[in-house]
Write a protein that holds these residues in place. Structure first.
Motif, short mmCIF file in Angstrom:
data_model
loop_
_atom_site.label_atom_id
_atom_site.label_comp_id
_atom_site.label_asym_id
_atom_site.label_seq_id
_atom_site.Cartn_x
_atom_site.Cartn_y
_atom_site.Cartn_z
N SER A 82 0.82 -1.21 0.00
CA SER A 82 0.00 0.00 0.00
C SER A 82 0.85 1.26 0.00
O SER A 82 0.56 2.22 -0.72
N GLN A 83 1.93 1.26 0.78
CA GLN A 83 2.78 2.44 0.86
C GLN A 83 3.52 2.69 -0.46
O GLN A 83 3.67 3.83 -0.90
N VAL A 84 3.99 1.62 -1.08
CA VAL A 84 4.64 1.77 -2.38
C VAL A 84 3.66 2.37 -3.39
O VAL A 84 3.98 3.34 -4.09
N ARG A 85 2.46 1.81 -3.45
CA ARG A 85 1.49 2.30 -4.42
C ARG A 85 1.13 3.76 -4.17
O ARG A 85 1.00 4.55 -5.11
N GLU A 86 0.98 4.13 -2.91
CA GLU A 86 0.63 5.51 -2.58
C GLU A 86 1.71 6.48 -3.07
O GLU A 86 1.41 7.52 -3.65
N ARG A 87 2.98 6.13 -2.87
CA ARG A 87 4.06 7.01 -3.30
C ARG A 87 4.16 7.06 -4.82
O ARG A 87 4.47 8.11 -5.40
N VAL A 88 3.93 5.92 -5.47
CA VAL A 88 3.97 5.88 -6.93
C VAL A 88 2.91 6.82 -7.50
O VAL A 88 3.19 7.62 -8.42
N LEU A 89 1.71 6.77 -6.99
CA LEU A 89 0.65 7.62 -7.52
C LEU A 89 0.90 9.09 -7.21
O LEU A 89 0.55 9.96 -8.02
N ASP A 90 1.52 9.38 -6.09
CA ASP A 90 1.87 10.76 -5.78
C ASP A 90 2.90 11.31 -6.77
O ASP A 90 2.94 12.52 -7.03
N ASP A 91 3.75 10.42 -7.30
CA ASP A 91 4.84 10.85 -8.19
C ASP A 91 4.43 10.93 -9.65
O ASP A 91 5.25 11.28 -10.51
N LEU A 92 3.20 10.61 -9.99
CA LEU A 92 2.79 10.60 -11.39
C LEU A 92 2.95 11.96 -12.07
O LEU A 92 3.11 12.03 -13.29
N HIS A 93 2.93 13.03 -11.31
CA HIS A 93 3.00 14.36 -11.90
C HIS A 93 4.42 14.88 -12.05
O HIS A 93 4.62 15.96 -12.59
N ASP A 94 5.41 14.14 -11.57
CA ASP A 94 6.80 14.60 -11.68
C ASP A 94 7.32 14.40 -13.10
O ASP A 94 7.27 13.29 -13.64
N PRO A 95 7.83 15.44 -13.75
CA PRO A 95 8.36 15.29 -15.11
C PRO A 95 9.74 14.66 -15.09
O PRO A 95 10.36 14.47 -14.04
N ALA A 96 10.25 14.33 -16.28
CA ALA A 96 11.59 13.76 -16.43
C ALA A 96 12.39 14.64 -17.37
O ALA A 96 11.86 15.23 -18.31
N ALA A 97 13.69 14.73 -17.13
CA ALA A 97 14.56 15.54 -17.98
C ALA A 97 14.66 14.91 -19.37
O ALA A 97 14.86 13.70 -19.49
N PRO A 98 14.51 15.70 -20.44
CA PRO A 98 14.64 15.14 -21.80
C PRO A 98 15.97 14.44 -22.00
O PRO A 98 17.02 14.93 -21.54
N GLY A 99 15.94 13.28 -22.64
CA GLY A 99 17.16 12.53 -22.92
C GLY A 99 17.65 11.66 -21.78
O GLY A 99 18.62 10.92 -21.94
N SER A 100 17.01 11.72 -20.64
CA SER A 100 17.42 10.92 -19.49
C SER A 100 16.86 9.52 -19.59
O SER A 100 15.96 9.23 -20.38
N GLU A 101 17.39 8.61 -18.74
CA GLU A 101 16.83 7.26 -18.67
C GLU A 101 15.37 7.32 -18.28
O GLU A 101 14.53 6.58 -18.79
N ALA A 102 15.03 8.22 -17.37
CA ALA A 102 13.65 8.34 -16.93
C ALA A 102 12.74 8.72 -18.09
O ALA A 102 11.61 8.22 -18.21
N ALA A 103 13.21 9.60 -18.96
CA ALA A 103 12.39 10.01 -20.10
C ALA A 103 12.12 8.84 -21.03
O ALA A 103 11.01 8.67 -21.55
N GLU A 104 13.15 7.98 -21.23
CA GLU A 104 12.96 6.81 -22.08
C GLU A 104 11.99 5.82 -21.44
O GLU A 104 11.15 5.22 -22.10
N LEU A 105 12.10 5.66 -20.14
CA LEU A 105 11.19 4.75 -19.43
C LEU A 105 9.75 5.26 -19.48
O LEU A 105 8.80 4.47 -19.56
N LEU A 106 9.58 6.59 -19.43
CA LEU A 106 8.24 7.16 -19.40
C LEU A 106 7.59 7.26 -20.77
O LEU A 106 6.37 7.41 -20.86
N ALA A 107 8.37 7.16 -21.84
CA ALA A 107 7.83 7.36 -23.19
C ALA A 107 6.67 6.41 -23.45
O ALA A 107 6.81 5.18 -23.35
#
Length: 461
Positions: free
Chosen positions: A102-127
């Motif tokens: 439950s705690q993991v899921r709550e934090r994941v949903l809270d983070d849905l609005h955080d953007p990722a830097a273009p060209g980063s690994e996070a941006a590729e994962l979020l594409a």
């Protein structure tokens, strides 16, 4: 990068988690904690690993956050803890485990609005929402693993809270379908929208000679003739490796089949006359339905059966062409029936039937070539070794598939009744060792000279 459809991600995650919790809800903690067979984890471990995988990808890797529970991160690492060792781990108690999820899921949903830097690994994962769908499908794949453990349980057996009926089978020609020679596009096309694992990419042209493939899966009636005809004792049907497995395993029939006259396992509800072959399906002992696809056979059993009827197992490419290629349109479909998502009209998927449907139950799900039930009911063994397609690139991690390339694993295709619809896309590739029988596996045979039948020279030696 287009903005994420956050409400859709929330709905997807809610649906997946609801199913996981519904599957384990009928079981007391002592049975969730127990390792029922050595090749499957205690179900507590699978549930904890679901949460840990979500934390790793959506909080640690994607957002750079520290581990919520470092001890759990090590405990639920599948590489550090092989399956036979997991029952001895200090696995969390029920309140701790579900609080962590439950705690993991709550934090994941809270983070849905955080953007990722273009060209980063996070941006590729979020594409395209890739990493969110990967986490959702990972949980759905573990739901099927949980169902394998639930089927393996004995005294007491697993009793589902609800069983969904399947349609009755209809008459279907049992002849083989001829697939004409020619090229087709195999794998997940780069231009196709939607999620696909790295081992499904890249789409590539494969040119096959003419072959024939079974119109339907091999049924219990078909396989019973092999059993009662002495197939397990006739050395000429088995490859050298298959015969070694046959001798070491002492197998005489598919897993969970019960011979005539035998007493049913403790804790099951007997629904069959003991005078004939029966099978155990979770908490019920049922008469062997001749029209259902045979299930719970190893690769070696599938190979021996095929040889006993003068056929062979299809290659993975043959299976995919028969299932997905539309010769009139000159393109691959997403599913055998077309591009529409799976429904109850097309295939027996989504777990709640808790068993396969009879052959002929889904005429609307036939492929362009007229092959039935190539998705759902049972995974189907192919003769192909598991390896990468041309141009393969491991993404986002090599441990999902690349580390299994070149080993002893064989490819399975098509999904089973225990597979969720999202996982059952036509290009999805499953794999396992030839000895495995706890998975919901069946058989479809082929004929033709275009595929080298590995081990053929060993037959009868």
């Amino acid at each position: 990068m287009p903005s994420l459809d956050r409400p859709a991600i929330r709905r997807r995650f809610d649906d997946v988690r609801e199913r996981t919790l519904a599957l384990v809800a009928p079981l007391p903690w002592v049975l969730l904690r127990k390792q029922h067979i050595p090749i499957l984890s205690p179900m507590v471990w699978d549930v904890g690993h679901i949460g840990n995988f979500e934390e790793m990808w959506l909080l640690h890797r994607l957002r750079g956050r520290g581990w919520m529970e470092p001890g759990l991160e090590r405990m639920f690492d599948p590489v550090t803890n092989p399956r036979p060792t997991r029952e001895a781990l200090p696995l969390p108690a029920r309140p701790e485990l579900f609080r962590y999820l439950s705690q993991v899921r709550e934090r994941v949903l809270d983070d849905l609005h955080d953007p990722a830097a273009p060209g980063s690994e996070a941006a590729e994962l979020l594409a395209g929402g890739f990493v969110y769908e990967m986490v959702a499908e990972h949980e759905e794949q573990h739901q099927e693993t949980l169902l394998q453990a639930m089927q393996a349980m004995a005294a007491p057996c697993y009793t589902p809270a609800l069983r969904r009926p399947t349609p009755h089978g209809r008459p279907v020609d049992r002849d083989m379908v001829e697939i004409p020679a020619g090229p087709f596009l195999m794998g997940h096309p780069a231009q196709r929208s939607g999620f696909a694992y790295d081992n499904e990419r890249e789409a590539h042209e494969v040119d096959l000679p003419t072959f024939r493939i079974d119109r339907t899966p091999v049924t219990n009636e078909d396989y019973l003739a092999f059993v009662e005809g002495g197939g397990y004792d006739r050395r000429e049907h088995w490859s050298a490796a298959g015969w070694r497995w046959r001798q070491e395993s002492a197998a005489r029939a598919p897993l969970y089949w019960l011979p005539p006259g035998g007493a049913p396992p403790e804790g099951t509800e007997e629904r069959a006359d003991r005078g004939g072959w029966r099978l155990r399906r979770l908490d019920r002992v049922l008469p062997l339905d001749p029209a259902e696809p045979v299930t719970h056979v190893s690769y070696w059993e599938a190979e021996a059966y095929a040889r006993s009827v003068g056929k062979r197992l299809p290659s993975e490419a043959e299976w995919e062409k028969a299932a997905l290629w539309d010769p009139r349109a000159g393109r691959a479909r997403r599913y055998p029936w077309g591009d529409a998502p799976p429904s109850g009209e097309h295939a027996n998927l989504d777990q709640l039937a808790f068993g396969p449907a009879q052959v002929g139950a889904y005429p609307a799900g036939a492929s362009a070539y007229g092959c039935h039930q190539m998705v759902g009911d049972t995974w189907e063994w192919t003769a192909s070794d598991f390896t990468g397609y041309p141009g393969f690139r491991a993404f986002p991690y090599a441990e999902y598939s690349e580390i299994f390339f070149g080993g002893d694993s064989k490819v399975l295709r098509g999904g089973s009744w225990a597979t969720r619809p999202a996982v059952a896309r036509g290009t999805f590739r499953n794999w396992d060792l030839p000895i495995r029988r706890q998975i919901f596996t069946g058989i479809r045979c082929a004929v033709g000279d275009g595929f080298e039948d590995a081990g053929r020279e060993e037959v009868g030696r």
